[in-house]
Design a protein around this motif. Structure first.
Motif, PDB file in Angstrom:
ATOM      1  N   VAL A 153       0.853  -1.191   0.000  1.00 36.18           N
ATOM      2  CA  VAL A 153       0.000   0.000   0.000  1.00 36.18           C
ATOM      3  C   VAL A 153       0.892   1.245   0.000  1.00 36.18           C
ATOM      4  O   VAL A 153       2.064   1.180   0.375  1.00 36.18           O
ATOM      5  N   PRO A 154       0.360   2.400  -0.415  1.00 36.69           N
ATOM      6  CA  PRO A 154       1.133   3.639  -0.322  1.00 36.69           C
ATOM      7  C   PRO A 154       1.505   3.951   1.133  1.00 36.69           C
ATOM      8  O   PRO A 154       0.815   3.534   2.060  1.00 36.69           O
ATOM      9  N   ALA A 155       2.590   4.663   1.307  1.00 29.48           N
ATOM     10  CA  ALA A 155       3.051   5.030   2.649  1.00 29.48           C
ATOM     11  C   ALA A 155       1.930   5.709   3.427  1.00 29.48           C
ATOM     12  O   ALA A 155       1.234   6.585   2.914  1.00 29.48           O
ATOM     13  N   GLY A 156       1.763   5.283   4.661  1.00 28.19           N
ATOM     14  CA  GLY A 156       0.698   5.811   5.498  1.00 28.19           C
ATOM     15  C   GLY A 156      -0.597   5.034   5.416  1.00 28.19           C
ATOM     16  O   GLY A 156      -1.536   5.307   6.160  1.00 28.19           O
ATOM     17  N   ASN A 157      -0.668   4.059   4.489  1.00 29.86           N
ATOM     18  CA  ASN A 157      -1.849   3.223   4.324  1.00 29.86           C
ATOM     19  C   ASN A 157      -3.120   4.079   4.294  1.00 29.86           C
ATOM     20  O   ASN A 157      -4.001   3.963   5.151  1.00 29.86           O
ATOM     21  N   PRO A 158      -3.230   4.975   3.288  1.00 35.07           N
ATOM     22  CA  PRO A 158      -4.321   5.962   3.280  1.00 35.07           C
ATOM     23  C   PRO A 158      -5.720   5.366   3.258  1.00 35.07           C
ATOM     24  O   PRO A 158      -6.666   6.001   3.726  1.00 35.07           O
ATOM     25  N   ASP A 159      -5.871   4.155   2.728  1.00 39.70           N
ATOM     26  CA  ASP A 159      -7.195   3.537   2.683  1.00 39.70           C
ATOM     27  C   ASP A 159      -7.480   2.661   3.892  1.00 39.70           C
ATOM     28  O   ASP A 159      -8.551   2.061   3.990  1.00 39.70           O
ATOM     29  N   GLY A 160      -6.514   2.576   4.806  1.00 40.65           N
ATOM     30  CA  GLY A 160      -6.722   1.771   6.007  1.00 40.65           C
ATOM     31  C   GLY A 160      -6.875   0.295   5.722  1.00 40.65           C
ATOM     32  O   GLY A 160      -7.678  -0.382   6.372  1.00 40.65           O
ATOM     33  N   GLN A 161      -6.113  -0.221   4.747  1.00 38.88           N
ATOM     34  CA  GLN A 161      -6.222  -1.649   4.439  1.00 38.88           C
ATOM     35  C   GLN A 161      -5.791  -2.475   5.643  1.00 38.88           C
ATOM     36  O   GLN A 161      -4.688  -2.310   6.140  1.00 38.88           O
ATOM     37  N   PRO A 162      -6.650  -3.373   6.128  1.00 34.58           N
ATOM     38  CA  PRO A 162      -6.286  -4.191   7.295  1.00 34.58           C
ATOM     39  C   PRO A 162      -5.198  -5.198   6.946  1.00 34.58           C
ATOM     40  O   PRO A 162      -5.107  -5.640   5.799  1.00 34.58           O
ATOM     41  N   PRO A 163      -4.369  -5.589   7.918  1.00 29.25           N
ATOM     42  CA  PRO A 163      -3.252  -6.506   7.651  1.00 29.25           C
ATOM     43  C   PRO A 163      -3.669  -7.969   7.565  1.00 29.25           C
ATOM     44  O   PRO A 163      -2.873  -8.808   7.158  1.00 29.25           O
ATOM     45  N   VAL A 164      -4.905  -8.283   7.947  1.00 27.48           N
ATOM     46  CA  VAL A 164      -5.426  -9.648   7.824  1.00 27.48           C
ATOM     47  C   VAL A 164      -6.871  -9.567   7.334  1.00 27.48           C
ATOM     48  O   VAL A 164      -7.582  -8.603   7.611  1.00 27.48           O
ATOM     49  N   ALA A 165      -7.297 -10.589   6.585  1.00 20.24           N
ATOM     50  CA  ALA A 165      -8.695 -10.695   6.139  1.00 20.24           C
ATOM     51  C   ALA A 165      -9.219  -9.369   5.605  1.00 20.24           C
ATOM     52  O   ALA A 165     -10.221  -8.824   6.076  1.00 20.24           O
ATOM     53  N   ALA A 166      -8.535  -8.821   4.620  1.00 26.45           N
ATOM     54  CA  ALA A 166      -8.912  -7.520   4.059  1.00 26.45           C
ATOM     55  C   ALA A 166     -10.352  -7.548   3.547  1.00 26.45           C
ATOM     56  O   ALA A 166     -10.819  -8.545   3.005  1.00 26.45           O
ATOM     57  N   ASP A 167     -11.036  -6.433   3.712  1.00 26.88           N
ATOM     58  CA  ASP A 167     -12.446  -6.368   3.329  1.00 26.88           C
ATOM     59  C   ASP A 167     -12.633  -6.101   1.844  1.00 26.88           C
ATOM     60  O   ASP A 167     -13.709  -6.327   1.295  1.00 26.88           O
ATOM     61  N   LYS A 168     -11.579  -5.618   1.176  1.00 27.94           N
ATOM     62  CA  LYS A 168     -11.693  -5.307  -0.251  1.00 27.94           C
ATOM     63  C   LYS A 168     -10.300  -5.205  -0.851  1.00 27.94           C
ATOM     64  O   LYS A 168      -9.296  -5.222  -0.141  1.00 27.94           O
ATOM     65  N   PHE A 169     -10.253  -5.096  -2.175  1.00 29.71           N
ATOM     66  CA  PHE A 169      -8.982  -4.845  -2.848  1.00 29.71           C
ATOM     67  C   PHE A 169      -8.882  -3.352  -3.160  1.00 29.71           C
ATOM     68  O   PHE A 169      -9.863  -2.630  -3.179  1.00 29.71           O
ATOM     69  N   ARG A 170      -7.646  -2.899  -3.396  1.00 34.06           N
ATOM     70  CA  ARG A 170      -7.409  -1.510  -3.766  1.00 34.06           C
ATOM     71  C   ARG A 170      -6.637  -1.445  -5.082  1.00 34.06           C
ATOM     72  O   ARG A 170      -5.926  -2.386  -5.431  1.00 34.06           O
TER      73      ARG A 170
END
Length: 285
Positions: free
Chosen positions: A87-104
């Motif tokens: 993910v981009p630095a700072g994880n702007p979309d808040g992608q979770p580190p496990v069991a992600a809810d969606k793709f980016r």
């Protein structure tokens, strides 16, 4: 090994219309009763010859159609996909580190390679150090740019798809694969290089790859855990370097590693051109 698509569907969550539905439908499961009690009750019912309804439906294996390039590779648009959580630095979309809810979908337009200061990893399934040092070890943009500049491929989609596949359910993996496939079609993509990391993440990546192939877009699944990919039903599998750096080789100098990655990427492209037999897969080690 036959190329099949085995699946286990928990009946209350079976929403995919392409999968066969349970032959028997009864009252909804009473989750107020502990699972252990429900399991023992079913076992006793079976032992005494009484009727009961299982909570788990095992679907019949489904063959995955073999997708192939619709045009010559030198004219094809190629996309990069990963379940490794880049993910981009700072994880702007808040992608979770496990069991992600969606793709980016993250753009890299104009970049010749991914720079470590611009990216981080949101994924708890593998040792992130090597990808943090060089994100191209997971999403091989530098090698893809070389292939594009040299006319090996027609064009590269100016963005990569990313999710965290670790601890992901089969159902959610397939759902994300269908969403990525829809986006790929919208963006005119002809072929995909998909990279995977740890065990459950590779499983997620494999199911996403199968859904993309169902949509008619060929995929090369690059993973160290080739048996998982084969068991799910992927058509084209390339063994990578390591689950922590599938497109990397940190034991050699950076200049040599970049050349090494270009050669591995070229092998992936060559595999993308090949057409496996039906109900079979191609594995390159």
């Amino acid at each position: 090994m036959p190329k099949r698509y085995p699946d286990i569907i928990w009946t209350p969550r079976c929403r995919d219309s392409r999968l066969p539905k349970p032959a028997v439908t009864g009252a909804e499961i009473d989750y107020n009763t502990p699972a252990a009690v429900r399991g023992i009750d079913m076992l006793l019912a079976k032992y005494h010859g009484r009727g009961f309804e299982s909570e788990v439906y095992i679907a019949s294996p489904q063959s995955i159609p073999v997708a192939k390039l619709s045009k010559a590779l030198k004219e094809a648009k190629i996309a990069l996909v990963t379940d490794g959580g880049l993910v981009p630095a700072g994880n702007p979309d808040g992608q979770p580190p496990v069991a992600a809810d969606k793709f980016r979908l993250y753009r890299f337009k104009g970049k010749k390679r991914l720079s470590p200061e611009d990216y981080e990893v949101s994924h708890q399934g593998y040792y992130n150090k090597f990808v943090l040092e060089d994100p191209n070890r997971l999403v091989p943009l530098d090698a893809a740019r070389t292939a594009e500049a040299g006319g090996r491929i027609g064009a590269l989609l100016e963005a990569f798809y990313s999710t965290a596949g670790v601890m992901q359910s089969v159902e959610k993996s397939r759902e994300m694969g269908q969403g990525i496939a829809c986006s790929l079609r919208h963006n005119g993509v002809d072929g995909v290089i998909l990279t995977s990391t740890c065990g459950t993440s590779t499983r997620c990546g494999a199911y996403m790859a199968c859904e993309i192939e169902i949509a008619g877009i060929p995929v090369v699944h690059v993973t160290n855990l080739t048996q998982i990919s084969e068991g799910v039903g992927c058509s084209r599998i390339l063994k990578g370097s390591n689950i922590s750096h599938v497109f990397g080789n940190p034991d050699i100098p950076p200049e040599q590693e970049a050349e090494w990655r270009k050669r591995l990427f070229d092998r992936a492209l060559a595999l993308l051109e090949e057409v496996p037999d039906e109900d079979a897969c191609l594995i390159v080690n």
